[in-house]
Design an enzyme around this catalytic site. Structure first.
Site: not given
Ligand code: IMP
Length: 188
Positions: A9-10, A13, A37, A66, A147, A168, A174
């Protein structure tokens, strides 16, 4: 052209994944399917469980990821709870938790990413990447997501949020996990 669905949903990403896959003849399509999750100590378990869950109802080639931010001084927190912590206390809350730590090695942190790659009827494959760095003293920059405004990768003075997508991707957790996934793709 091959289509590879990205279950997320991001949108942030998705931008990074599309950037990495551009010129490879693979069409990345976002699919916001949602999946549980699980509470686990490792990102690998969360990604693997999510991948198997989606695989049962979605009969296509797909990836899901993740990721998490692990801060040394906080014993790895927020780690696998990064999403919950971001939506509750956010970057400001993390900076408050870090207020006793000066601008030295005590602000060390690592971002980790685990991608699950799934073909119908096959066991999900995992690809990992990590990026070491430190937590900034204040939020900086307007790019990216999550973050990004408080994370400075090693060898840099700027936060991820002060960089464009391609830049980045050169440093990031990633970018590195995707590099491994792309190598795998090329060998197929
Ligand atoms: P997720 O569970 O993989 O969606 O990510 C966990 C949390 O880490 C989410 O709140 C994202 O905003 C943060 N996050 C994941 N990858 C990044 C990144 O590349 N930059 C900043 N925050 C990240």
């Amino acid at each position: 052209m091959k289509t590879l669905y990205f279950i997320t949903s991001n949108k942030g990403k998705v931008v990074e994944v599309k950037n990495k896959f551009s010129n490879l003849g693979i069409n990345i399509v976002q699919k916001n399917l949602g999946y549980p999750e699980i509470q686990a100590a490792e990102l690998e378990k969360v990604a693997f469980f999510g991948a198997e869950h989606v695989q049962k109802k979605f009969n296509h080639l797909f990836i899901l990821e993740d990721a998490g931010l692990f801060i040394s001084a906080l014993n790895g927190f927020p780690g696998v709870y990064s999403s919950y912590v971001f939506h509750t206390i956010g970057c400001k809350g993390i900076l408050r938790l870090m207020s006793d730590f000066g601008d030295d090695n005590s602000r060390r942190a690592v971002f980790r990413s685990v991608f699950a790659y799934v073909e119908p009827d096959k066991k999900p494959l995992l690809f990992q990447g990590e990026c070491y760095g430190r937590i900034a003293l204040e939020e900086r920059g307007g790019h990216g997501f999550g973050y990004d405004p408080i994370f400075i990768p090693d060898g840099e003075t700027r936060t991820f949020a002060e960089m464009g997508t391609s830049e980045k991707n050169k440093f990031s957790h990633r970018g590195k996990s995707l590099e491994k996934l792309i190598d795998f793709f090329k060998k197929q």
